[in-house]
Design an enzyme around this catalytic site. Structure first.
Site, PDB file in Angstrom:
ATOM      1  N   SER A  13       0.842  -1.194   0.000  1.00  0.00           N
ATOM      2  CA  SER A  13       0.000   0.000   0.000  1.00  0.00           C
ATOM      3  C   SER A  13       0.878   1.245   0.000  1.00  0.00           C
ATOM      4  CB  SER A  13      -0.936   0.019   1.226  1.00  0.00           C
ATOM      5  OG  SER A  13      -0.187   0.135   2.423  1.00  0.00           O
ATOM      6  N   GLY A  14       0.239   2.390  -0.155  1.00  0.00           N
ATOM      7  CA  GLY A  14       0.920   3.673  -0.020  1.00  0.00           C
ATOM      8  C   GLY A  14       2.086   3.881  -0.969  1.00  0.00           C
ATOM      9  N   ASP A  57       5.114 -10.577   9.224  1.00  0.00           N
ATOM     10  CA  ASP A  57       4.962  -9.644  10.332  1.00  0.00           C
ATOM     11  C   ASP A  57       6.353  -9.179  10.726  1.00  0.00           C
ATOM     12  OD1 ASP A  57       4.546  -8.268  12.664  1.00  0.00           O
ATOM     13  OD2 ASP A  57       3.647  -9.937  13.778  1.00  0.00           O
ATOM     14  N   TYR A 150       8.572   7.924  16.849  1.00  0.00           N
ATOM     15  CA  TYR A 150       8.569   7.795  15.388  1.00  0.00           C
ATOM     16  C   TYR A 150       9.723   8.577  14.785  1.00  0.00           C
ATOM     17  CZ  TYR A 150       7.085   8.738  10.559  1.00  0.00           C
ATOM     18  OH  TYR A 150       7.034   8.880   9.198  1.00  0.00           O
ATOM     19  N   LYS A 154      12.977   7.322  12.603  1.00  0.00           N
ATOM     20  CA  LYS A 154      13.262   7.792  11.251  1.00  0.00           C
ATOM     21  C   LYS A 154      14.619   8.487  11.166  1.00  0.00           C
ATOM     22  CE  LYS A 154       9.654   6.482   8.844  1.00  0.00           C
ATOM     23  NZ  LYS A 154       9.786   5.510   7.737  1.00  0.00           N
ATOM     24  N   VAL A 183       1.869  13.093   3.305  1.00  0.00           N
ATOM     25  CA  VAL A 183       1.497  12.411   2.061  1.00  0.00           C
ATOM     26  C   VAL A 183       0.232  11.593   2.324  1.00  0.00           C
ATOM     27  CG1 VAL A 183       2.233  10.772   0.288  1.00  0.00           C
ATOM     28  CG2 VAL A 183       3.925  12.280   1.367  1.00  0.00           C
ATOM     29  N   THR A 185      -1.583   8.680   2.468  1.00  0.00           N
ATOM     30  CA  THR A 185      -1.385   7.230   2.432  1.00  0.00           C
ATOM     31  C   THR A 185      -2.198   6.588   3.552  1.00  0.00           C
ATOM     32  OG1 THR A 185       0.446   6.989   4.010  1.00  0.00           O
ATOM     33  CG2 THR A 185       1.019   7.685   1.773  1.00  0.00           C
TER      34      THR A 185
END
Length: 251
Positions: A13-14, A57, A150, A154, A183, A185
């Site tokens: 996806s995305g 996973d 997060y 990153k 974005v 998504t």
């Protein structure tokens, strides 16, 4: 003749799926990794014979280790790798728990060891190209979306990009990253009604970007595909802001 394939982690996806679309359109064979069987099935149906899929996973490290061993021994040349798997759930720092922290660091752990396996394959075949999907949040804190763990993860991916660019250059492997801003998504589905993601993000963040709109997966994928290609043969260790101008300044 050795078969070449592009491995996209988080490819169902995305931005990952859009990258796969663009690569397949250019005649590239792709292998997509994802956690959702239904999304992988839909991606395979859309992309056709040029695509393979595998469910995994990434938080299951035993499964990651098994896959890493397979990738090292893969008879195909894994000539391209995109690390696109991600999750994003804004939460204030003072409310973060171990589960929140582990969610992000677990994805980085999977990316680290799967990248190591793919790089070993690339080295055996004379080279390749890797692109990591980083984030604007790794460079700039946004008060409306508190994202300490997060962003920490990153930022680590950005650092890994530069270290691998140095270490793997002698093997003919280039390593770059993109740092998107907002974005549209499915990643936002963790806290926004999936049917309302585009409208919600546009209403809240179009004006945040100097270019006047939030991004779309195709905006990011086009840059990823360019960085993977020989057109970027002299680019490695770069972290490109693909962010509608956010890092240049704010509206």
């Amino acid at each position: 003749m050795t078969t070449e394939t592009a491995l996209i982690i988080g490819g169902s996806s995305g931005m990952g799926l859009e990258t796969a679309r663009q690569l397949v359109k250019a005649g590239q064979h792709v292998t997509l990794l994802g956690s959702s069987a239904s999304k992988l099935e839909a991606a395979k149906a859309e992309l056709g014979a040029h695509a393979e899929t595998r469910q995994i996973d990434l938080m299951d490290f035993a499964a990651v280790q098994t896959l890493a061993a397979e990738l090292k021994a893969d008879s195909r040349h894994l000539s391209k790798l995109v690390n696109a798997a991600g999750v994003f759930v804004p939460k204030p720092f003072l409310e973060h728990g171990l589960e929140d922290y582990d969610r992000y660091m677990g994805l980085n752990r999977a990316a680290f060891f799967l990248t190591q396996a793919v790089a070993a394959n690339m080295a055996g075949y004379g080279g390749g190209s890797i692109v990591n999907i980083g984030s604007m949040w790794a460079k700039q804190a946004i008060k409306a979306t508190p994202s300490s763990a997060y962003s920490m993860a990153k930022a680590g991916l950005h650092a890994l990009t530069q270290h691998l660019a140095m270490e793997l250059a002698d093997h003919g492997i280039r390593v770059n990253a993109v740092a998107p801003a907002v974005v549209v998504t499915p990643i936002y589905g963790a806290f926004i009604d999936p049917a309302q993601i585009e409208d919600t993000l546009s209403a809240g963040f179009d004006s945040f970007h100097p270019i006047g709109r939030v991004g779309r997966p195709a905006d990011i994928a086009a840059t990823v595909v360019h960085l993977l290609s020989d057109q970027a043969a002299w680019v490695t260790g770069a972290i490109w802001d693909v962010d509608g101008g956010v890092m240049a300044g704010r509206n």
